[in-house]
Design a protein around this motif. Structure first.
Motif, PDB file in Angstrom:
ATOM      1  N   CYS A  67       0.813  -1.222   0.000  1.00 53.56           N
ATOM      2  CA  CYS A  67       0.000   0.000   0.000  1.00 53.56           C
ATOM      3  C   CYS A  67       0.845   1.270   0.000  1.00 53.56           C
ATOM      4  O   CYS A  67       0.299   2.379  -0.078  1.00 53.56           O
ATOM      5  CB  CYS A  67      -0.916   0.019   1.224  1.00 53.56           C
ATOM      6  SG  CYS A  67      -2.204  -1.234   1.221  1.00 53.56           S
ATOM      7  N   GLY A  68       2.163   1.122   0.107  1.00 48.00           N
ATOM      8  CA  GLY A  68       3.034   2.290   0.077  1.00 48.00           C
ATOM      9  C   GLY A  68       3.461   2.806   1.432  1.00 48.00           C
ATOM     10  O   GLY A  68       3.845   3.980   1.560  1.00 48.00           O
ATOM     11  N   GLY A  69       3.441   1.955   2.458  1.00 48.94           N
ATOM     12  CA  GLY A  69       3.751   2.394   3.810  1.00 48.94           C
ATOM     13  C   GLY A  69       5.163   2.926   3.981  1.00 48.94           C
ATOM     14  O   GLY A  69       5.367   3.996   4.571  1.00 48.94           O
ATOM     15  N   LEU A  70       6.145   2.196   3.453  1.00 52.96           N
ATOM     16  CA  LEU A  70       7.532   2.630   3.629  1.00 52.96           C
ATOM     17  C   LEU A  70       7.809   3.917   2.855  1.00 52.96           C
ATOM     18  O   LEU A  70       8.490   4.819   3.353  1.00 52.96           O
ATOM     19  CB  LEU A  70       8.487   1.515   3.192  1.00 52.96           C
ATOM     20  CG  LEU A  70       9.974   1.761   3.435  1.00 52.96           C
ATOM     21  CD1 LEU A  70      10.250   2.087   4.897  1.00 52.96           C
ATOM     22  CD2 LEU A  70      10.790   0.539   2.998  1.00 52.96           C
ATOM     23  N   ALA A  71       7.286   4.007   1.656  1.00 53.72           N
ATOM     24  CA  ALA A  71       7.452   5.239   0.870  1.00 53.72           C
ATOM     25  C   ALA A  71       6.838   6.430   1.599  1.00 53.72           C
ATOM     26  O   ALA A  71       7.391   7.546   1.581  1.00 53.72           O
ATOM     27  CB  ALA A  71       6.818   5.068  -0.507  1.00 53.72           C
TER      28      ALA A  71
END
Length: 209
Positions: A67-71
């Motif tokens: 889902c794009g958490g680290l980004a």
């Protein structure tokens, strides 16, 4: 406000049974919207803290990353870490929680800018909380023989920091000889042993560890 909404989501995300449902409900997308609208460090801290609460478990880490958490964590860090120690602490905690998971170790090792950010926070002389979490993240990433160990060696200064911690240098920042310094020493020694295993036999260096 963004702070209240992100804070409420962070509180709900503290309970592991809620995490998968929160992610399926579009939490990261909602947090990304909050991050874009943040006008104060308290809101950014809540966003980073919510991501930190959502990771740390294998079954949710993959979904969080997809889902794009680290980004999202890195975007928050770029804008707000220079302005707020509290945001730095939550960003470092998110990196540490990511790195607790096998898949998360690889993602922190390979995501552009993540390891460099962890090293910067791990070396921050003014933020002991962020420093502690970030050092944990580096040590965990280093234990990944497939990707992480090599990635740590490729980041200038990262392996040197681990050797410094393994020699007991971490306690210098926290009032030498502290329990926290001893914990860091043990983590770093374990990380260096694992890094050694990823090297060809004639390149191994840590018989003294």
């Amino acid at each position: 406000t963004c702070r209240v909404a992100a804070g409420a989501l962070a509180n709900v995300a503290m309970a592991e049974p809620n995490q998968a449902q929160i992610l399926q409900g579009g939490a990261v997308e909602l947090l990304a919207m909050f991050a874009r609208d943040c006008v104060d460090p308290s809101s950014a801290r809540m966003v980073a803290g919510c991501v930190a609460n959502l990771c740390g478990h294998e079954r949710t880490e993959r979904s969080l990353h997809e889902c794009g958490g680290l980004a999202l964590v890195l975007r928050v860090a770029e804008q707000w870490v220079p302005k707020s120690k509290e945001v730095g602490t939550q960003v470092a905690r998110a990196l540490a929680n990511y790195a607790k998971c096998d898949g998360g170790k690889m993602r922190v090792a390979t995501h552009p800018g993540a390891l460099a950010l962890a090293l910067r926070l791990a070396s921050d002389p003014d933020d002991c909380a962020a420093r502690r979490h970030a050092r944990s993240a580096l040590c965990e990433v280093a234990t990944d023989l497939d990707v992480g160990a090599g990635a740590i060696r490729d980041v200038p200064g990262a392996a040197a920091l681990l050797r410094h911690l393994a020699d007991g240098g971490g306690g210098d920042d926290d009032g030498g000889g502290s329990d926290e310094g001893e914990r860091e020493r043990k983590m770093a020694r374990r990380a260096l042993r694992r890094m050694e295993k990823s090297l060809p036999p004639d390149h191994r260096y840590s018989d003294r560890l």
